[in-house]
Design a protein around this motif. Sequence first.
Motif, PDB file in Angstrom:
ATOM      1  N   GLY A 147      17.489  -3.570 -30.415  1.00  0.00           N
ATOM      2  CA  GLY A 147      16.510  -3.650 -31.489  1.00  0.00           C
ATOM      3  C   GLY A 147      15.547  -2.483 -31.564  1.00  0.00           C
ATOM      4  O   GLY A 147      14.559  -2.549 -32.308  1.00  0.00           O
ATOM      5  N   ALA A 148      15.799  -1.404 -30.836  1.00  0.00           N
ATOM      6  CA  ALA A 148      14.942  -0.218 -30.922  1.00  0.00           C
ATOM      7  C   ALA A 148      15.445   0.685 -32.047  1.00  0.00           C
ATOM      8  O   ALA A 148      16.659   0.810 -32.267  1.00  0.00           O
ATOM      9  CB  ALA A 148      14.926   0.536 -29.606  1.00  0.00           C
ATOM     10  N   THR A 149      14.519   1.328 -32.748  1.00  0.00           N
ATOM     11  CA  THR A 149      14.885   2.283 -33.800  1.00  0.00           C
ATOM     12  C   THR A 149      15.108   3.652 -33.165  1.00  0.00           C
ATOM     13  O   THR A 149      14.232   4.172 -32.478  1.00  0.00           O
ATOM     14  CB  THR A 149      13.784   2.376 -34.861  1.00  0.00           C
ATOM     15  N   THR A 182      14.469  10.250 -30.888  1.00  0.00           N
ATOM     16  CA  THR A 182      13.225   9.508 -30.703  1.00  0.00           C
ATOM     17  C   THR A 182      13.508   8.015 -30.796  1.00  0.00           C
ATOM     18  O   THR A 182      14.115   7.556 -31.771  1.00  0.00           O
ATOM     19  CB  THR A 182      12.179   9.895 -31.759  1.00  0.00           C
ATOM     20  N   VAL A 183      13.093   7.288 -29.775  1.00  0.00           N
ATOM     21  CA  VAL A 183      13.260   5.833 -29.735  1.00  0.00           C
ATOM     22  C   VAL A 183      11.889   5.208 -29.991  1.00  0.00           C
ATOM     23  O   VAL A 183      10.906   5.562 -29.339  1.00  0.00           O
ATOM     24  CB  VAL A 183      13.808   5.368 -28.376  1.00  0.00           C
ATOM     25  N   LYS A 184      11.837   4.272 -30.930  1.00  0.00           N
ATOM     26  CA  LYS A 184      10.565   3.650 -31.284  1.00  0.00           C
ATOM     27  C   LYS A 184      10.673   2.135 -31.241  1.00  0.00           C
ATOM     28  O   LYS A 184      11.662   1.556 -31.701  1.00  0.00           O
ATOM     29  CB  LYS A 184      10.115   4.100 -32.680  1.00  0.00           C
ATOM     30  N   PHE A 185       9.637   1.499 -30.670  1.00  0.00           N
ATOM     31  CA  PHE A 185       9.548   0.048 -30.614  1.00  0.00           C
ATOM     32  C   PHE A 185       8.595  -0.446 -31.698  1.00  0.00           C
ATOM     33  O   PHE A 185       7.732   0.308 -32.178  1.00  0.00           O
ATOM     34  CB  PHE A 185       9.042  -0.404 -29.243  1.00  0.00           C
ATOM     35  N   PRO A 186       8.702  -1.714 -32.101  1.00  0.00           N
ATOM     36  CA  PRO A 186       7.788  -2.260 -33.117  1.00  0.00           C
ATOM     37  C   PRO A 186       6.319  -2.170 -32.708  1.00  0.00           C
ATOM     38  O   PRO A 186       5.437  -2.154 -33.566  1.00  0.00           O
ATOM     39  CB  PRO A 186       8.237  -3.724 -33.233  1.00  0.00           C
TER      40      PRO A 186
END
Length: 526
Positions: A147-149, A182-186
């Motif tokens: 679920g990571a972007t 780049t990995v982004k969390f909510p």
Amino acid sequence: MKQLVPMLTLALLVGCKGGESTPPPPPSQGFNLLLTDTEITLMQGQSKDITVTVKPENSFDGQVGFSLVQPSPNKLGSLFSPATTKTTTKLTLHAPLDLPANQYSLFIRGVSGDAKGVIELKVNVTKSPLVTVGGTVRNVIGGRVQGATVRIRGANNTESTDTSDASGQFTVNHVLPPYTATVKFPTGETHTFPNLTLPDPSLKLYTSNGVITATDVTISGTLSGGVGFPNPAGTVTQVVYASLLENLGIQGFLPGKGGPYTIKISQINEKLAEGQVFALQWQANLSGATSIPVSYKGFGASSKFISGGPTAAGKNITLTPVTQSVLSGTIDAPIPAGMTVLWKSLGAALVPRGGFVLAADHSNSTSFSYPIPTPEVLQNRFVLAVGARSSQGSSLILNRGNLGPAQTEHFTLKVPPYLASPADTATGAGNVLQWNRGTFQNPFFVACYRDSLSGANQCVYTTNTSYAAPLEKNMMYTWSLLAYDGFATPDDFVKPGVWSFGYPNAGSLLDFDFGLTKEQTFTTAP
């Protein structure tokens, strides 16, 4: 026959009307086509402009309409701008990504009434350097993050995103390396990996966040044998569960404890309680946080098992006498200025991430020797680690694995990296974070910073010693840095086979040199 010659001469003279000639017809108006290049090279996915010039002949002044003839069934994209002209037009050619690499003959055709012109253009289509990036997102303990972007920005500044699936996997097509992932969390937490080229990176995040495939498992049983249970005075016992996929669970018993045991762990990527349980009992010198083995009293192991669920009970172990040897270490002189030895440790790794913790020595001695047990399963699986601190407040861990009996391991202390700029508690700071590598040779850095409002970590993973961070104005930040030596390029760090079990700690079977700075704060300029 003699009379025919004068008659023929007379006829010719009459036919030529006294020798006058008929004027030629006027030259026809027309044009030729000229190209800036008659042969070009295009990569798959690339576009290029060609200038086509109309060269009038004999006062030609008409509008020429253009078209492109492509005999090959594999076509390039094309556009004339303008489509008609008296002078020049721009032909834009585009080689689709799926166009086979080959040489193509194209014919540019110009028409104006009855006037026509054609010129050949050869196009050499080469294989594109664009790649498909299909990687995996893992967290600090090796768990696959769902679920990571994941945003990939290629060297041509083209960006695409995907969301990691239940296996932590993501795929982004048509990427021009080197790229930034780049990995982004909510929550707003981000992890940025610049200058990557691998098509299958393992993005190892220094965070415990992320939804991972984890199952709580419980293994229980009873210990017997050795010098008896509960542990006699001055005796300790450790029970270690090593799963089939190398998850690790440990329960320790101090003097007066032990017998029944229960190990509970959150198991990564493994749903069943499956593997083997090991137990070791030894007499130790215990003083505060220091515990140094003296002699080993018993060792035992369960049979390998696979349960039908997350619980495995009745894994009883009888400890039998065990032989022992000695493992030594020394910290070689000279010790770098400002470095202080803090501790040493001894372990026996059953899986890459660790196993038994046998010695915790909090003295500052530079020469040390510890007894080790020698059952077959522990042969050449011992680990020595040394901890130290620099005058800048940075911590150093040197970890050496795969050691065996009667061996002496030499350690050479290094100065760990430390933060350089902004200075601690600085105000009016800019956006460039800088640090010093110390005496690390090929360090890979993880620099993390967070603002005082959101508290979300922003981390960059790099071999550089500076980073231009996207900081807010007039904001307080806290930052720190960790480093592992031995990674010449960012690709070396994200190779799929590197640290599949997560970031190593002291006691892991791997050799590594680790540095960790103290946290510092600064405030950016208004």
